[in-house]
Design a protein around this motif. Structure first.
Motif, mmCIF file in Angstrom:
data_model
loop_
_atom_site.group_PDB
_atom_site.id
_atom_site.type_symbol
_atom_site.label_atom_id
_atom_site.label_comp_id
_atom_site.label_asym_id
_atom_site.label_seq_id
_atom_site.Cartn_x
_atom_site.Cartn_y
_atom_site.Cartn_z
ATOM 1 N N LEU A 13 0.826 -1.213 0.000
ATOM 2 C CA LEU A 13 0.000 0.000 0.000
ATOM 3 C C LEU A 13 0.858 1.260 0.000
ATOM 4 O O LEU A 13 0.570 2.221 -0.705
ATOM 5 C CB LEU A 13 -0.936 0.008 1.222
ATOM 6 C CG LEU A 13 -1.968 -1.108 1.265
ATOM 7 C CD1 LEU A 13 -2.814 -1.021 2.529
ATOM 8 C CD2 LEU A 13 -2.874 -1.050 0.044
ATOM 9 N N PHE A 16 2.215 1.611 -3.438
ATOM 10 C CA PHE A 16 1.135 1.949 -4.373
ATOM 11 C C PHE A 16 0.834 3.453 -4.360
ATOM 12 O O PHE A 16 0.637 4.070 -5.402
ATOM 13 C CB PHE A 16 -0.108 1.145 -3.986
ATOM 14 C CG PHE A 16 -1.266 1.324 -4.905
ATOM 15 C CD1 PHE A 16 -1.247 0.777 -6.183
ATOM 16 C CD2 PHE A 16 -2.383 2.044 -4.511
ATOM 17 C CE1 PHE A 16 -2.315 0.944 -7.042
ATOM 18 C CE2 PHE A 16 -3.454 2.215 -5.364
ATOM 19 C CZ PHE A 16 -3.426 1.662 -6.626
ATOM 20 N N GLU A 17 0.846 4.037 -3.163
ATOM 21 C CA GLU A 17 0.544 5.469 -3.031
ATOM 22 C C GLU A 17 1.610 6.348 -3.672
ATOM 23 O O GLU A 17 1.332 7.458 -4.107
ATOM 24 C CB GLU A 17 0.436 5.838 -1.544
ATOM 25 C CG GLU A 17 -0.840 5.372 -0.907
ATOM 26 C CD GLU A 17 -0.845 5.591 0.595
ATOM 27 O OE1 GLU A 17 0.104 6.195 1.118
ATOM 28 O OE2 GLU A 17 -1.805 5.144 1.234
ATOM 29 N N LYS A 18 2.848 5.837 -3.712
ATOM 30 C CA LYS A 18 3.959 6.696 -4.152
ATOM 31 C C LYS A 18 4.457 6.379 -5.563
ATOM 32 O O LYS A 18 5.450 6.956 -6.005
ATOM 33 C CB LYS A 18 5.136 6.521 -3.181
ATOM 34 C CG LYS A 18 4.851 7.033 -1.786
ATOM 35 C CD LYS A 18 6.141 7.063 -0.974
ATOM 36 C CE LYS A 18 5.926 7.689 0.381
ATOM 37 N NZ LYS A 18 5.441 6.759 1.367
ATOM 38 N N LEU A 19 3.773 5.475 -6.256
ATOM 39 C CA LEU A 19 4.304 5.010 -7.547
ATOM 40 C C LEU A 19 4.529 6.122 -8.577
ATOM 41 O O LEU A 19 5.543 6.129 -9.259
ATOM 42 C CB LEU A 19 3.372 3.951 -8.138
ATOM 43 C CG LEU A 19 3.671 2.507 -7.740
ATOM 44 C CD1 LEU A 19 2.690 1.567 -8.428
ATOM 45 C CD2 LEU A 19 5.101 2.125 -8.100
ATOM 46 N N SER A 20 3.585 7.036 -8.669
ATOM 47 C CA SER A 20 3.741 8.104 -9.676
ATOM 48 C C SER A 20 4.924 9.000 -9.344
ATOM 49 O O SER A 20 5.704 9.370 -10.230
ATOM 50 C CB SER A 20 2.466 8.941 -9.789
ATOM 51 O OG SER A 20 1.543 8.298 -10.627
ATOM 52 N N GLU A 21 5.060 9.330 -8.056
ATOM 53 C CA GLU A 21 6.202 10.168 -7.663
ATOM 54 C C GLU A 21 7.517 9.424 -7.927
ATOM 55 O O GLU A 21 8.515 10.025 -8.311
ATOM 56 C CB GLU A 21 6.106 10.537 -6.186
ATOM 57 C CG GLU A 21 5.033 11.567 -5.896
ATOM 58 C CD GLU A 21 4.862 11.763 -4.406
ATOM 59 O OE1 GLU A 21 5.447 12.707 -3.879
ATOM 60 O OE2 GLU A 21 4.146 10.953 -3.779
ATOM 61 N N CYS A 48 2.516 -3.973 -11.139
ATOM 62 C CA CYS A 48 1.765 -2.716 -11.029
ATOM 63 C C CYS A 48 2.661 -1.539 -11.442
ATOM 64 O O CYS A 48 2.269 -0.660 -12.200
ATOM 65 C CB CYS A 48 1.278 -2.551 -9.594
ATOM 66 S SG CYS A 48 0.222 -1.143 -9.341
#
Lengths: 86, 206
Positions: A13, A16-21, A48
């Motif tokens: 989790l 998942f929250e930081k993937l774009s950054e 992912c």
């Protein structure tokens, strides 16, 4: 998720929250290292990450359409009506 | 102690600087050159924002007319291109046209969380591994454009600015009057939304 003793769903989790950054290079070195370590031990998170990376790469490479000549001319006409000629 | 009142902000001399100086000095007919320089970029941005070509055309016209109206006030505190997109974004939001394709709903992170254990992948799908130039064809580009248009407007605007137009987080935040962290939140959700749709396309729809 992988049967790895060190695996913790909480890490999935967090990652998942930081993937774009992460993809955008906006995280500090320590956080990146943590994400990479987790991804190397979790196929689901690695998948992912790779599919999100690919999504971003596809967006960045989508080509623009040429502007229709007819509309370009129409736009010039409209601007000409508004913009006084010096 | 000396304090400088209203210090003059540094001017950004980008590739449009001379042209804008000329227009604002009275050579207004050169405004057509500025339109020519950006009409194609703005056309694509508007198409992706509006879906309907006639709405996109209205958006471009209104944007350039607003740019002409306010160009005298442009202080070169940002690149002209960034200001142009700020005007375009504002023009688009003012239209406030409700879209049946993209209702203004919030996207939550939870709805994009990977599925439960049983459905978790045990490998990386092929579409994430094959060379980009082999993958990205006209059909897929169409799918991407059509999916972006179904995003709620506030998410669509951010993904367009960041991933299609290539603005940085800071620039996008300035264009949209948002905080950088807000831009990041919206961008992440927009990307996850698009990723889900692409997954569906590659697994089921083709």
């Amino acid at each position: 998720m992988t049967g790895d003793d060190h695996h913790d769903h909480k890490h999935c989790l967090e990652m998942f929250e930081k993937l774009s950054e992460y993809i955008d290079g906006e995280l500090d070195h320590a956080t990146c290292a943590k994400i990479e370590e987790h991804a190397n031990n979790c196929v689901a998170c690695f998948s992912c990450m790779e599919t999100l990376k690919r999504t971003v790469a596809l967006c960045k490479n989508v080509k623009d359409q040429p502007i229709p000549q007819e509309f370009s001319k129409k736009l010039q006409e409209i601007i000409r009506k508004v913009v006084p000629i010096s | 102690m000396t304090t400088e009142k209203n210090p003059t902000p540094q001017q950004i001399k980008d590739k449009d600087f001379d042209l804008i100086q000329a227009i604002n000095s009275g050579e207004v007919d050169k405004f057509q050159d500025l339109v020519k320089r950006y009409e194609a970029k703005l056309y694509n941005f508007s198409l992706r924002m509006c879906r309907d070509p006639s709405d996109a055309e209205d958006m471009i016209q209104d944007t350039f007319l607003n740019v002409f109206r306010y160009l005298k006030n442009f202080r070169y505190e940002t690149k002209f291109k960034n200001w142009l997109y700020k005007v375009a974004a504002s023009t688009c939001f003012k239209k406030r046209r409700k879209s049946k394709f993209a209702p203004d709903k919030e996207l939550s992170l939870e709805e994009f969380l990977p599925n439960d254990e049983a459905e978790k992948p045990d490998h990386v799908p092929q579409w994430a591994l094959m060379p980009l130039d082999k993958l990205l064809n006209e059909e897929l580009a169409g799918v991407i454009n059509k999916t972006i248009i179904t995003l709620p407007k506030k998410y669509r605007m951010v993904i367009l600015l960041r991933d299609i137009e290539g603005f940085s987080t800071t620039e996008s935040a300035q264009i949209l009057n948002l905080s950088p962290s807000n831009v990041k939140v919206r961008l992440h959700r927009a990307r996850l939304y698009l990723r889900e749709k692409l997954k569906g396309y590659f697994e089921n729809d083709r």
